[in-house]
Design a protein around this motif. Structure first.
Motif, PDB file in Angstrom:
ATOM      1  N   ILE A  40      -0.557  -5.407  -1.531  1.00  0.00           N
ATOM      2  CA  ILE A  40      -1.977  -5.243  -1.808  1.00  0.00           C
ATOM      3  C   ILE A  40      -2.778  -6.306  -2.179  1.00  0.00           C
ATOM      4  O   ILE A  40      -3.961  -6.537  -1.984  1.00  0.00           O
ATOM      5  CB  ILE A  40      -2.180  -4.071  -3.096  1.00  0.00           C
ATOM      6  CG1 ILE A  40      -1.466  -2.719  -2.560  1.00  0.00           C
ATOM      7  CG2 ILE A  40      -3.456  -3.869  -3.509  1.00  0.00           C
ATOM      8  CD1 ILE A  40      -1.480  -1.721  -3.596  1.00  0.00           C
ATOM      9  N   GLY A  75       0.799  -1.199   0.074  1.00  0.00           N
ATOM     10  CA  GLY A  75      -0.122   0.047  -0.057  1.00  0.00           C
ATOM     11  C   GLY A  75       0.915   1.350  -0.190  1.00  0.00           C
ATOM     12  O   GLY A  75       0.558   2.332  -0.827  1.00  0.00           O
ATOM     13  N   TYR A 109      -4.992  -7.443   0.512  1.00  0.00           N
ATOM     14  CA  TYR A 109      -5.783  -6.313   1.103  1.00  0.00           C
ATOM     15  C   TYR A 109      -7.371  -6.819   0.889  1.00  0.00           C
ATOM     16  O   TYR A 109      -7.667  -7.389  -0.140  1.00  0.00           O
ATOM     17  CB  TYR A 109      -5.612  -5.011   0.285  1.00  0.00           C
ATOM     18  CG  TYR A 109      -4.482  -3.991   0.752  1.00  0.00           C
ATOM     19  CD1 TYR A 109      -3.654  -4.863   1.720  1.00  0.00           C
ATOM     20  CD2 TYR A 109      -4.435  -2.961   0.489  1.00  0.00           C
ATOM     21  CE1 TYR A 109      -2.531  -3.952   2.279  1.00  0.00           C
ATOM     22  CE2 TYR A 109      -3.311  -2.012   1.030  1.00  0.00           C
ATOM     23  CZ  TYR A 109      -2.344  -2.650   1.816  1.00  0.00           C
ATOM     24  OH  TYR A 109      -1.350  -1.949   2.429  1.00  0.00           O
ATOM     25  N   LYS A 167      -8.500  -1.779  -0.364  1.00  0.00           N
ATOM     26  CA  LYS A 167      -8.179  -1.235  -1.559  1.00  0.00           C
ATOM     27  C   LYS A 167      -8.991   0.131  -1.953  1.00  0.00           C
ATOM     28  O   LYS A 167      -8.426   1.055  -2.466  1.00  0.00           O
ATOM     29  CB  LYS A 167      -8.739  -2.277  -2.763  1.00  0.00           C
ATOM     30  CG  LYS A 167      -7.796  -3.630  -2.586  1.00  0.00           C
ATOM     31  CD  LYS A 167      -8.121  -4.437  -3.688  1.00  0.00           C
ATOM     32  CE  LYS A 167      -7.251  -5.863  -3.605  1.00  0.00           C
ATOM     33  NZ  LYS A 167      -7.655  -6.659  -4.808  1.00  0.00           N
ATOM     34  N   ILE A 189      -7.087   2.869  -0.477  1.00  0.00           N
ATOM     35  CA  ILE A 189      -6.104   3.342  -1.169  1.00  0.00           C
ATOM     36  C   ILE A 189      -6.364   4.422  -2.061  1.00  0.00           C
ATOM     37  O   ILE A 189      -5.880   5.240  -2.276  1.00  0.00           O
ATOM     38  CB  ILE A 189      -5.229   1.852  -1.502  1.00  0.00           C
ATOM     39  CG1 ILE A 189      -4.724   1.190  -0.701  1.00  0.00           C
ATOM     40  CG2 ILE A 189      -4.226   2.585  -2.503  1.00  0.00           C
ATOM     41  CD1 ILE A 189      -3.639   1.642   0.352  1.00  0.00           C
ATOM     42  N   ARG A 199       0.189  -1.050   5.978  1.00  0.00           N
ATOM     43  CA  ARG A 199       0.803  -0.300   5.018  1.00  0.00           C
ATOM     44  C   ARG A 199       1.807  -0.943   4.111  1.00  0.00           C
ATOM     45  O   ARG A 199       2.169  -0.640   3.064  1.00  0.00           O
ATOM     46  CB  ARG A 199       1.225   1.101   5.323  1.00  0.00           C
ATOM     47  CG  ARG A 199      -0.217   1.797   6.170  1.00  0.00           C
ATOM     48  CD  ARG A 199       0.640   3.290   6.945  1.00  0.00           C
ATOM     49  NE  ARG A 199      -0.589   3.418   7.695  1.00  0.00           N
ATOM     50  CZ  ARG A 199      -0.355   4.665   8.517  1.00  0.00           C
ATOM     51  NH1 ARG A 199       0.899   5.246   8.612  1.00  0.00           N
ATOM     52  NH2 ARG A 199      -1.294   4.761   9.440  1.00  0.00           N
TER      53      ARG A 199
END
Lengths: 538, 237
Positions: free
Chosen positions: B130, B91, B133, B138, B141, B126
């Motif tokens: 991803i 992220g 996630y 998401k 983000i 973080r």
């Protein structure tokens, strides 16, 4: 049951008609004339349904005929001289016994999973017993109806009485009934599906196919008509077959309770094939958590990388497993071959020197080898699957300048990977010449090395050019673009033809150099011109 | 600032999805784009974000009476109903990359850490890929990207529908806090969500956009009226 059977047939017919119209509507020119509303035209669809049904049944009949010709009649004709006279029909009986009765028996119609079955039993809650009965009739009636004339013709062809053909047909029916019943019993007791075990399928193939043809080749018919069609055997088969049929259609009471458990959608054949593409892509180029752990990206920022350079550096760092490992494998193979040659130099200097002199004329072979060893295609797949597929959804990433900037970074990076392999090959060739006491850098060798290095760049440019200009992958990783397939096939054929070229020599090397340079230039121009428009998720 | 759509049309084969979409969206308001399934909400968003080209018409950004310019793809922040981000970055790395490439238009008032704090992504998350996630993370983000780049127009395609109650509330608060600087349009077919969050409701029906009267929003039989309006589409169609 009749009603269920009718429903099954009309459902299949409607699906077939829709599929037919769908593909017709996607055809070039004709497709444009077919309106969307065509699926709602009842009468037209009935005609199409009947038409597709007839075609479908004819295909099935043709399949049976083809099967008999290729797997039964042809081998017998080919083995004719090795077999005693008058044993042709016995051979037919023997082959049918091993292939159709035994090997074919590992298949199961009762437990076959189809989309229709899923719909009927899971969504529509059709009565499972009724469904099984109807589906058995739906599959097996045409199956046996088409086999009967095949067996009769075989009997006639090989001068046996026709009734023997009919008896063989009866035997097949009984065996299939027993096989279905056996699978139902096995599932009921052990929850095991013979038809879904790849291991059993392979074991049966490896046992039955040699048993069907092996003995015939040495003039022995293991299961002749005199055994399989003997009245006593027929009587036993009749009793067992009839019992099995009764069990499958009436006796077994577990369908209602257990049938729905056997319908796992993952066994739907078409689904399996569809997801195979996606799964293999994930397997080939997908990311694993491990990739992050073996990461060397911590100091990327300290190295002053920002923006797209940072982004691409991270991409390549996280895809070492997919991209750099193959390079190591290739280097290892080159090293092993090099070591073998050094060994040969010690053992037999004359042969080693002879081979070294020939290396430069092996360039045609190298065209194919370089085609095969390039990591560019895999890199493109990884780029699409793990990066571009999602990034292309962002407006800034589709910006023409950005597309070309990324193209350049990637071209350089992947060229380096391929150049490492090319350089290793060239270096190995030059060093080997030196070891064998030949002039390491004569004009031919220099040209050879130049051509190998150029080929490394050439195949990188080729795959990246194809990727950027045609962007052939769909989100499911199916290749959608026919041009992509055609050009790739052409490239394979050309590389393969190079393999067949016997004489290398200076002219060929020069030719390779010219073609690769010209292609690279044209491809780059095309990328810079078209990629900003064509590089999209389709 | 306003987002002006002028006569946007789009057909797929014989089916015309957008007939004549003309509308003006203003900055500082959250617009709910309401339409039935298949009404063309996603198609309209795709046209605005340059995912597909409209057959006719154009979208403009106007800053004054006579000043207008074409809407560029990078003017639009687009949250897809299924968020799509590159799996191979963490992220933090993605946000850093995003900040790098938007350096010239970046808002300096927030640091990356502050953005993560605002959307409530925990520090340890973080630094995760991803790939692992959740849907909600998401989307968060993507919201960070908007905080950083501040695109004038933010489109959200069926957001919030798949969030749990906590994340949905967080996202609503986020959108409200961001609206003063953006034109925010979010499409939904959930009436409750539209009335709850939006300042204006725009109906996409039969390929046309129309603004619902504020009086109607306040009236008791609002839901019935909307349903009548949307049903009309079916009877005409």
């Amino acid at each position: 049951m009749v009603r269920t059977l009718r429903q099954l047939i009309s459902m299949r017919a409607a699906i077939n008609a829709n599929v037919f119209l769908y593909y017709l509507s996607r055809l070039w020119i004709i497709g444009k004339k077919i309106p969307e509303s065509v699926y709602g035209k009842k009468e037209l669809k009935q005609i199409v349904a009947v038409f597709t049904m007839i075609i479908g049944q004819l295909t099935k009949l043709a399949g049976k005929i083809l099967y008999m010709m290729i797997f039964v009649i042809l081998p017998i004709v080919l083995l004719d001289q090795k077999m005693p006279d008058g044993t042709e029909f016995d051979s037919v009986v023997s082959i049918v016994f091993f292939l159709n009765c035994i090997l074919g028996g590992t298949d199961s119609v009762v437990f076959k999973v189809t989309r229709e079955k899923y719909t009927c039993l899971i969504y529509m809650k059709m009565d499972p017993l009724n469904y099984v009965r109807s589906y058995l009739v739906y599959i097996y009636v045409p199956f046996f109806v088409y086999f009967l004339p095949c067996f009769l013709v075989c009997a006639w062809l090989f001068h046996a009485p026709l009734y023997k053909g009919a008896l063989l047909w009866f035997v097949l029916m009984m065996f299939r009934a027993m096989a279905e019943a056996f699978q139902v019993v096995l599932y009921d007791k052990k929850e095991f599906f013979v038809s879904r075990s790849t291991k059993i399928s392979w074991i049966m193939i490896l046992l039955c196919v040699p048993a069907a043809y092996g003995p015939l080749a040495s003039g022995i018919v293991p299961v002749p008509a005199s055994i399989l069609l003997h009245p006593a055997v027929l009587l036993v088969l009749l009793i067992l077959g009839a019992g099995s049929l009764w069990y499958v259609l009436k006796g077994y009471k577990g369908y209602r309770m257990k049938m729905h458990r056997t319908i796992d959608p993952k066994w739907i054949t078409s689904e399996l094939m569809k997801s195979a593409g996606n799964q293999s892509a994930a397997k080939e180029v997908g990311m694993k958590e491990k990739d992050l752990q073996i990461d060397h990206t911590k100091d990327l920022r300290k190295q002053g990388l920002t923006g797209y350079a940072y982004f691409n550096a991270l991409f390549f760092a996280r895809h070492r497993r997919q991209l750099i490992r193959p390079v190591y494998y290739r280097l290892a193979i080159i090293f092993v071959l090099f070591a073998c040659m050094v060994g040969l130099r010690v053992a037999n200097p004359a042969v080693a020197a002879y081979i070294c002199r020939q290396i430069t004329s092996m360039l045609p072979l190298l065209v194919f080898i370089m085609y095969a060893v390039t990591v560019a295609e895999k890199a493109c797949k990884a780029m699409f699957y793990n990066c571009d597929k999602s990034m292309l959804k962002f407006g800034f990433y589709r910006n023409p300048e950005v597309i070309l900037k990324n193209f350049k970074i990637r071209l350089i990076r992947i060229s380096v990977y391929n150049l490492i392999v090319g350089a290793a090959i060239s270096a190995a060739a030059i060093v080997l010449r030196a070891i064998c006491g030949l002039a390491p850098l004569n004009p031919e060798t220099v040209l050879f090395a130049a051509a190998v290095l150029m080929l490394s760049v050439f195949f990188t440019v080729h795959h990246l050019f194809m990727y950027y200009v045609f962007q052939p992958y769909s989100e499911e990783m199916n290749i959608k673009n026919p041009f992509f397939r055609a050009i790739n096939l052409a490239m394979y054929v050309i590389s393969y033809i190079c393999l067949q070229v016997q004489t290398g020599g200076l002219a060929f090397t020069a030719g390779v150099l010219i073609v690769t340079v010209a292609y690279t230039v044209i491809a780059l121009v095309l990328v810079y011109r078209y990629a900003p428009k064509t590089f999209r998720v389709k | 600032m306003e987002l002006r759509l002028e006569k946007i049309q789009k057909s797929f084969g014989a089916k015309t999805v957008l007939k004549d979409c003309t509308f003006t969206f203003e900055k500082g308001k959250i617009y709910g784009l309401l339409g039935r399934n298949g009404a063309g909400k996603t198609t309209l968003f795709n046209c605005l974000s340059d995912e597909i080209q409209p057959d006719f018409g154009e979208a403009f950004l106007s800053t004054g009476e006579d000043e207008k310019r074409t809407l560029f793809p990078d003017d639009v922040g687009y949250v897809l109903s299924v968020p799509i981000l590159p799996d191979f970055l963490t992220g933090e790395e993605f946000v850093r990359f995003f900040m790098d490439i938007n350096q010239d238009k970046i808002s300096k008032d927030l640091t990356m850490e502050e953005c993560f704090d605002i959307v409530q992504i925990a520090p340890e998350d973080r630094k995760r890929l991803i790939k692992g996630y959740s849907h909600g993370m998401k989307n968060k983000i993507q919201m960070i990207c908007f905080m950083i780049a501040k695109p004038p127009v933010i489109l959200l395609d069926e957001p919030l529908t798949s969030f749990d109650v906590v994340v949905a509330l967080e996202m609503k608060q986020l959108l409200r806090s961001m609206k003063k600087d953006h034109v925010i349009i979010f499409s939904t077919h959930i009436l409750q969500l539209a009335t709850d969050l939006c300042d204006e409701i725009v109906v996409l029906s039969e390929g046309h956009l129309s603004l619902l009267d504020h009086e109607m929003l306040k009236s008791k039989d609002f839901e019935e009226q909307i349903i009548e309006l949307l049903k009309d589409e079916e009877s005409h169609g």
